[in-house]
Every structure is written in C-alpha cells, then in structure tokens.
Design a protein around this motif. Structure first.
Motif, mmCIF file in Angstrom:
data_model
loop_
_atom_site.group_PDB
_atom_site.id
_atom_site.type_symbol
_atom_site.label_atom_id
_atom_site.label_comp_id
_atom_site.label_asym_id
_atom_site.label_seq_id
_atom_site.Cartn_x
_atom_site.Cartn_y
_atom_site.Cartn_z
ATOM 1 N N TYR A 80 80.709 15.824 100.663
ATOM 2 C CA TYR A 80 80.892 15.872 102.106
ATOM 3 C C TYR A 80 79.853 14.993 102.793
ATOM 4 C CZ TYR A 80 81.362 17.643 106.846
ATOM 5 O OH TYR A 80 81.541 17.731 108.200
ATOM 6 N N GLN A 81 78.601 15.114 102.365
ATOM 7 C CA GLN A 81 77.540 14.323 102.980
ATOM 8 C C GLN A 81 77.746 12.833 102.709
ATOM 9 O OE1 GLN A 81 75.163 15.629 105.123
ATOM 10 N NE2 GLN A 81 75.092 13.452 105.579
ATOM 11 N N GLN A 128 80.389 11.590 105.045
ATOM 12 C CA GLN A 128 79.866 11.434 106.402
ATOM 13 C C GLN A 128 79.003 10.180 106.513
ATOM 14 O OE1 GLN A 128 81.003 13.328 108.944
ATOM 15 N NE2 GLN A 128 82.277 14.122 107.293
ATOM 16 N N THR A 174 82.692 22.228 106.982
ATOM 17 C CA THR A 174 81.486 21.653 107.571
ATOM 18 C C THR A 174 80.335 21.865 106.605
ATOM 19 O OG1 THR A 174 80.827 23.700 108.668
ATOM 20 C CG2 THR A 174 82.264 22.209 109.921
#
Length: 70
Positions: A51-52, A55, A12
């Motif tokens: 990761y961002q 997303q 996360t």
C-alpha cells in the motif's frame, strides 16, 4: 445482527496498522498457539508495504505530471 454496508470500506494505512496491532495482541496473548496467526501478520505487513509503495508511486506520477505541465 449488524448489517454490512454494500460498499466495502476503503483500505487505508490506518486500518492495516490497527489490524497489525490486533493480530500482534492475539499472537502474544495466545503464547505458543499464537504462532498460528503469524501468516496473517506476515500478510498484513506485506499489504502495508504494498500500500505504501503504491502511494509513493502515485505521488511520483503526480509530480512527473506536474513537472511536464510547468
């Protein structure tokens, strides 16, 4: 001895942020020797950006799918 769960905890943005904070603390605390930790810090920063970006792409895909249904 601590046992690890057979399933890995999900990655996360919060976990990456905590890792970046901890590595930054280590780098500062170890002064000149802290430079050896810079590759790990760089890796974590890239992981956070990746990761961002993932997303953001998933959000765009969901919006496109929603628009096509409407």
């Amino acid at each position: 001895m601590k046992r690890r769960s057979p399933t890995a905890r999900p990655i996360t943005v919060e976990r990456i942020e905590r890792a970046l904070d901890r590595v930054a603390e280590i780098i500062v605390a170890r002064d000149a020797q802290g430079e050896a930790w810079l590759p790990l810090y760089d890796y974590l920063e890239r992981a956070q950006q990746d990761y961002q970006a993932k997303q953001d792409r998933l959000a765009a895909v969901r919006q496109r799918a929603k628009r096509s249904r409407d």
